[in-house]
Design a protein around this motif. Structure first.
Motif, PDB file in Angstrom:
ATOM      1  N   PRO A  24      12.765 -17.243 -17.813  1.00 20.42           N
ATOM      2  CA  PRO A  24      12.921 -18.663 -17.449  1.00 20.42           C
ATOM      3  C   PRO A  24      12.962 -19.575 -18.668  1.00 20.42           C
ATOM      4  CG  PRO A  24      11.308 -17.617 -16.017  1.00 20.42           C
ATOM      5  CD  PRO A  24      11.640 -16.619 -17.075  1.00 20.42           C
ATOM      6  N   SER A  25      12.103 -19.323 -19.662  1.00 18.62           N
ATOM      7  CA  SER A  25      12.085 -20.181 -20.852  1.00 18.62           C
ATOM      8  C   SER A  25      13.382 -20.053 -21.648  1.00 18.62           C
ATOM      9  CB  SER A  25      10.884 -19.836 -21.734  1.00 18.62           C
ATOM     10  OG  SER A  25      10.895 -18.464 -22.088  1.00 18.62           O
TER      11      SER A  25
ATOM     12  N   ILE B 247       7.626 -24.591 -15.944  1.00 18.68           N
ATOM     13  CA  ILE B 247       8.039 -23.313 -15.354  1.00 18.68           C
ATOM     14  C   ILE B 247       7.011 -22.846 -14.332  1.00 18.68           C
ATOM     15  CG2 ILE B 247       8.409 -20.860 -15.870  1.00 18.68           C
ATOM     16  CD1 ILE B 247       9.750 -21.760 -18.488  1.00 18.68           C
TER      17      ILE B 247
ATOM     18  N   MET C  37      15.370 -25.891 -12.509  1.00 16.72           N
ATOM     19  CA  MET C  37      15.288 -25.838 -13.974  1.00 16.72           C
ATOM     20  C   MET C  37      15.943 -27.058 -14.627  1.00 16.72           C
ATOM     21  SD  MET C  37      13.892 -23.161 -15.557  1.00 16.72           S
ATOM     22  CE  MET C  37      13.216 -21.565 -15.130  1.00 16.72           C
TER      23      MET C  37
ATOM     24  N   SER D  19       8.519 -14.668 -13.602  1.00 19.37           N
ATOM     25  CA  SER D  19       9.318 -14.422 -14.811  1.00 19.37           C
ATOM     26  C   SER D  19      10.038 -13.088 -14.748  1.00 19.37           C
ATOM     27  CB  SER D  19       8.416 -14.469 -16.058  1.00 19.37           C
ATOM     28  OG  SER D  19       7.870 -15.752 -16.231  1.00 19.37           O
TER      29      SER D  19
END
Length: 404
Positions: free
Chosen positions: A390-391, A363, A356, A379
């Motif tokens: 993740p975002s 992603i 990341m 996710s």
């Protein structure tokens, strides 16, 4: 014979001093004479006297100026200064420049004898100390590995304040930079792949193991390596490899292949303050793995090497290490305290967290790189492990880096 240089602008005084010194039978020889400060400096460079007899007032370069220049080329050479009664101000300056003795004109022979004897004893003591320090230096060099082990173990145990740590590191010729990479490795007790091949087992496995690991790290900036009290080997690197996961896999596999021993390797990074905590966590991880059965260790290594395979499952791992899947499921749960599925998920998400940091990767790309063919499943797993999507994690990453 002790070599002395006499520096005085009066020829009669130079001759008188030379004659008196020769009559004293103190094993002293006059190696050079000088009429002024410039000449004294040149002849000091040429003949390297053991000590000097120096008039404080000389032409071209005064005794004080000469002493200042002398200390630039030889800070330890003893000097006996000769001075008149009206030159006390010079005397004070001379004493600041490390003069050994100070004699007033006219010079009494006995005073000169005592001054010379004191200087000779000073030289003898200095050379004796230098010889002792050289001996100590040689002993340090010969025992450097042991001393480094003591240093690192004290550091692990949090016994070294930063000032003392820097002093010891400099003494042991180790130049640290932060952050650092720690590599901790150990050999499985009682296991030797040479035995599988019918070869005789020798007791050089630990040495071989260390040699192999150090050879593998030759292309990296190694600060130092040492053995902990538990006989694990720790190596400290100056620079963090770009692909830490790939680096870890390479070290793990190649160490075991080249040493022909079952090895356990773990990698971490730290700064001075976190070194004790990080190294303790790594040692705990190593010890926990050492307590596992060889089949569990093999399974764990296989998973680490193949977690990016989206089709990786328990049957594949079990087949690779030579046991059935039901047994593997039970033994992993028992010895690692986690199921195969959870172990694989945790590993993949931990690797995703590292990836990341590279904002050039999307992603979806990260999901594929850690073994997920479906971003939705990735996710969900990420949120289950990290408590956020993740975002969201990536959005908060700058703050997380700042805090950490």
């Amino acid at each position: 014979m002790w070599k002395v240089l006499i520096a005085d602008d009066e020829p009669k005084i130079r001759l008188g001093l030379k004659t008196v010194l020769e009559e004293m039978e103190l094993s002293v020889t006059v190696c050079a004479e000088a009429r002024n400060g410039i000449e004294a400096l040149e002849k000091t460079r040429q003949c390297q006297p053991d000590f000097l007899l120096l008039d404080i007032c000389m032409p071209r370069l005064s005794g004080i100026q000469f002493l200042e220049e002398l200390r630039k080329i030889n800070k330890d050479c003893p000097v006996i200064v000769i001075s008149g009664f009206n030159e006390f101000a010079y005397a004070k300056q001379a004493m600041k420049l490390g003069v050994s003795e100070y004699l007033l004109k006219p010079i009494a022979e006995e005073e000169l004898r005592i001054a010379v004897q004191r200087v000779i004893e000073e030289i003898k003591q200095k050379r004796k100390n230098e010889k002792y320090l050289e001996l100590v230096k040689q002993q340090v060099i010969q025992n450097q590995e042991y001393l480094r082990n003591v240093f690192f173990n004290d550091w692990i145990e949090g016994k070294l304040p930063k000032a003392e740590w820097k002093e010891q590191a400099e003494f042991l010729e180790m130049h640290f930079s932060e952050p650092m990479v720690l590599i901790l490795a150990a050999v499985q007790p009682g296991y030797d792949t040479k035995m599988d091949k019918g070869e005789s087992a020798d007791r050089e496995d630990k040495t071989t193991f260390k040699k192999v690991l150090c050879e593998l790290l030759e292309s990296y900036s190694v600060i130092g390596s040492f053995s902990s009290k538990e006989e694990e080997l720790m190596v400290v690197l100056k620079d963090i490899p770009e692909e830490l996961d790939a680096f870890y896999k390479k070290i793990q596999v190649q160490t075991e292949e080249k040493a022909r021993e079952r090895c356990i390797v773990t990698v971490g990074n730290c700064v001075f303050e976190t070194f004790p905590e990080v190294s303790r966590e790594m040692r705990h991880k190593i010890q926990k793995m050492l307590e596992c059965r060889p089949v569990v260790q093999d399974a764990r290594k296989y998973i680490y090497a193949n977690y990016q395979d989206r089709n990786l499952d328990l049957w594949q791992v079990s087949h690779a290490v030579g046991c059935n899947s039901s047994y593997m499921s039970r033994i992993m749960k028992k010895e690692l305290g986690i199921s195969f599925k959870d172990f694989l998920t945790k590993l993949r998400i931990n690797q995703a967290v590292e990836l990341m940091k590279n904002r050039e990767l999307s992603i979806n790309q990260i999901a594929e790189m850690v073994g997920y063919s479906n971003q939705h499943y990735f996710s969900a797993a990420f949120k289950n492990c990290q408590g956020m999507s993740p975002s969201e994690y990536r959005k908060n990453l700058p703050q997380a880096d700042k805090i950490g």
